[in-house]
Design a protein around this motif. Structure first.
Motif, PDB file in Angstrom:
ATOM      1  N   ASN A 110       0.840  -1.195   0.000  1.00  0.00           N
ATOM      2  CA  ASN A 110       0.000   0.000   0.000  1.00  0.00           C
ATOM      3  C   ASN A 110       0.881   1.253   0.000  1.00  0.00           C
ATOM      4  N   TRP A 112       1.793   2.573  -3.393  1.00  0.00           N
ATOM      5  CA  TRP A 112       1.818   3.043  -4.776  1.00  0.00           C
ATOM      6  C   TRP A 112       0.737   4.088  -5.047  1.00  0.00           C
ATOM      7  N   GLU A 113       0.625   5.068  -4.148  1.00  0.00           N
ATOM      8  CA  GLU A 113      -0.355   6.115  -4.377  1.00  0.00           C
ATOM      9  C   GLU A 113       0.106   7.003  -5.539  1.00  0.00           C
ATOM     10  N   LYS A 114      -0.845   7.576  -6.252  1.00  0.00           N
ATOM     11  CA  LYS A 114      -0.527   8.431  -7.383  1.00  0.00           C
ATOM     12  C   LYS A 114      -0.580   9.890  -6.964  1.00  0.00           C
ATOM     13  N   VAL A 116       3.200   8.791  -8.331  1.00  0.00           N
ATOM     14  CA  VAL A 116       4.226   7.981  -7.670  1.00  0.00           C
ATOM     15  C   VAL A 116       5.446   8.809  -7.296  1.00  0.00           C
ATOM     16  N   ASN A 118       5.484  11.052  -5.345  1.00  0.00           N
ATOM     17  CA  ASN A 118       5.405  11.209  -3.894  1.00  0.00           C
ATOM     18  C   ASN A 118       6.219  10.132  -3.178  1.00  0.00           C
ATOM     19  N   LEU A 119       6.118   8.900  -3.673  1.00  0.00           N
ATOM     20  CA  LEU A 119       6.870   7.800  -3.077  1.00  0.00           C
ATOM     21  C   LEU A 119       8.370   8.022  -3.239  1.00  0.00           C
ATOM     22  N   SER A 187       9.036   2.003 -10.669  1.00  0.00           N
ATOM     23  CA  SER A 187       7.910   2.945 -10.659  1.00  0.00           C
ATOM     24  C   SER A 187       7.644   3.497 -12.053  1.00  0.00           C
ATOM     25  N   TYR A 191       4.115   2.734 -13.916  1.00  0.00           N
ATOM     26  CA  TYR A 191       3.114   3.790 -14.045  1.00  0.00           C
ATOM     27  C   TYR A 191       3.267   4.663 -15.290  1.00  0.00           C
ATOM     28  N   ASP A 194       1.520   8.090 -15.442  1.00  0.00           N
ATOM     29  CA  ASP A 194       0.982   8.554 -14.161  1.00  0.00           C
ATOM     30  C   ASP A 194       2.085   8.780 -13.121  1.00  0.00           C
ATOM     31  N   ASN A 202       4.676  14.811   2.458  1.00  0.00           N
ATOM     32  CA  ASN A 202       4.729  13.370   2.690  1.00  0.00           C
ATOM     33  C   ASN A 202       4.880  13.045   4.168  1.00  0.00           C
ATOM     34  N   GLU A 210       4.613  -0.489   5.713  1.00  0.00           N
ATOM     35  CA  GLU A 210       4.582  -0.700   4.264  1.00  0.00           C
ATOM     36  C   GLU A 210       5.849  -0.166   3.602  1.00  0.00           C
TER      37      GLU A 210
END
Length: 358
Positions: A110, A112-114, A116, A118-119, A187, A191, A194, A202, A210
């Protein structure tokens, strides 16, 4: 089969695989094993005839049935090595299962929020914070001792997860950098369109289960990737040990040579760390751009080899020394030059029954 040229045999195998001709595959494999008894499997890999273990299951599934039939024909040929089947397929299939399992775990995280990006920002922030912590600790130790002690950077005194081998500051930093590179590549692959977007504030990566799993899985993937590279390029074998039926052990073709390789790398790391520390203390600061004209002469002096031929590293040593003479890391470059021309650190390592020992 009357073919005696290695590359021609490899081309025959590749063509036979694409044409679904198992008998020709078997005959060519038997011929290749006789022409190149010590590296026939490695040649199949580096010529991209056999897919990599980290490829998707569909790619491996396409080639596996015809390859199995071909190996059956090869084993019926006189002189084909009895362990050829195991040495070729066992590492490929077992590591493919491991890579597939890691991929499944990565996709279920959990994180892989869009977008990416941000990650990636979280990972970069984590890496930057870890760097600051290491530099702060190094500064305190240097201030306390009155000198820069490279053992702080290179001594294995840091615990790792799962009660694994202890590590050091330099290795830990390199680990984080390589994990970032791997996650970044994954990533972008996953994606594509995206990927970019506005970076939000963040949350901290610390105490985030995670995020911790993501970094751990990236490290595990790289370990398996390294193991696959050793199998693919250096002929490591997968074996089973009595009493350890559920475990698979990968071993090098030549254990003493592997020890020399590992210790040579460790010694090189220590030498370069000492060189870097000394050169930094010299306070010199000059870039290659300041030597553009003479650097151009050096570049024009370099003759690249033809495809498939070794590079003899032929360059004008006087121009090279002049280019690097005022660089802050000139000691590093001088050492690289001496190693390339006059010696190899690994050759200085002796193992076993020779006169000199590790």
């Amino acid at each position: 089969m009357n073919v005696t040229n290695t590359q021609e045999v490899l081309n025959l195998i590749d063509t036979a695989l694409r044409n679904n001709n198992p008998q020709q595959i078997g005959e060519a494999l038997a011929t290749l094993s006789k022409l190149e008894p010590d590296r026939w499997i490695t040649l199949l890999h580096i010529n991209n005839i056999i897919p990599d273990a980290d490829q998707r299951n569909t790619e491996l599934a396409e080639i596996l049935p015809i390859l199995l039939e071909g190996l059956a024909y090869a084993m019926a040929e006189p002189g084909f090595p009895l362990d050829g089947f195991t040495n070729l397929l066992y590492p490929l299939l077992t590591l493919n299962i491991s890579f597939s399992s890691i991929s499944k775990s990565l996709n279920s995280l959990n994180v892989w929020e869009k977008p990416v990006i941000n990650l990636i920002a979280r990972i970069v922030g984590f890496l930057e914070d870890q760097t600051d912590i290491a530099l702060d600790r190094s500064s305190k130790i240097t201030g306390k001792n009155g000198y820069h002690d490279t053992r702080f950077l290179l001594s294995d005194e840091i615990d790792t997860v799962f009660n694994g081998p202890m590590t050091n500051v330099v290795a830990g930093y390199e680990e984080h950098c390589e994990n970032l590179q791997l996650i970044l590549a994954y990533s972008i692959y996953r994606y594509r369109t995206d990927y970019w977007g506005e970076i939000k504030i963040n949350r901290t990566p610390y105490e985030d289960i995670e995020f911790s799993k993501l970094v751990t899985l990236a490290s595990i993937w790289r370990r398996y990737k390294d193991l696959w590279a050793k199998t693919k390029y250096f002929g490591w074998r997968a074996i089973k040990i009595k009493g350890m039926e559920n475990e698979i052990l990968f071993i090098p073709k030549d254990e003493e040579e592997q020890i020399r390789f590992e210790i040579g790398g460790i010694r090189a790391q220590f030498i370069f760390a000492e060189i870097s520390s000394f050169s930094l203390s010299a306070g010199l600061d000059q870039s290659f751009s300041d030597n553009y004209d003479i650097l151009s002469k050096l570049a024009n002096n370099i003759n690249l080899p033809k495809v498939g031929k070794p590079w003899k590293i032929e360059l004008d040593s006087q121009i090279f020394k002049k280019v690097t003479s005022n660089l802050w890391d000139k000691f590093y470059w001088e050492t690289i030059f001496q190693i390339a021309y006059f010696q190899k650190i690994i050759d200085l390592v002796q193992v076993g029954s020779r006169k000199k020992h590790i």
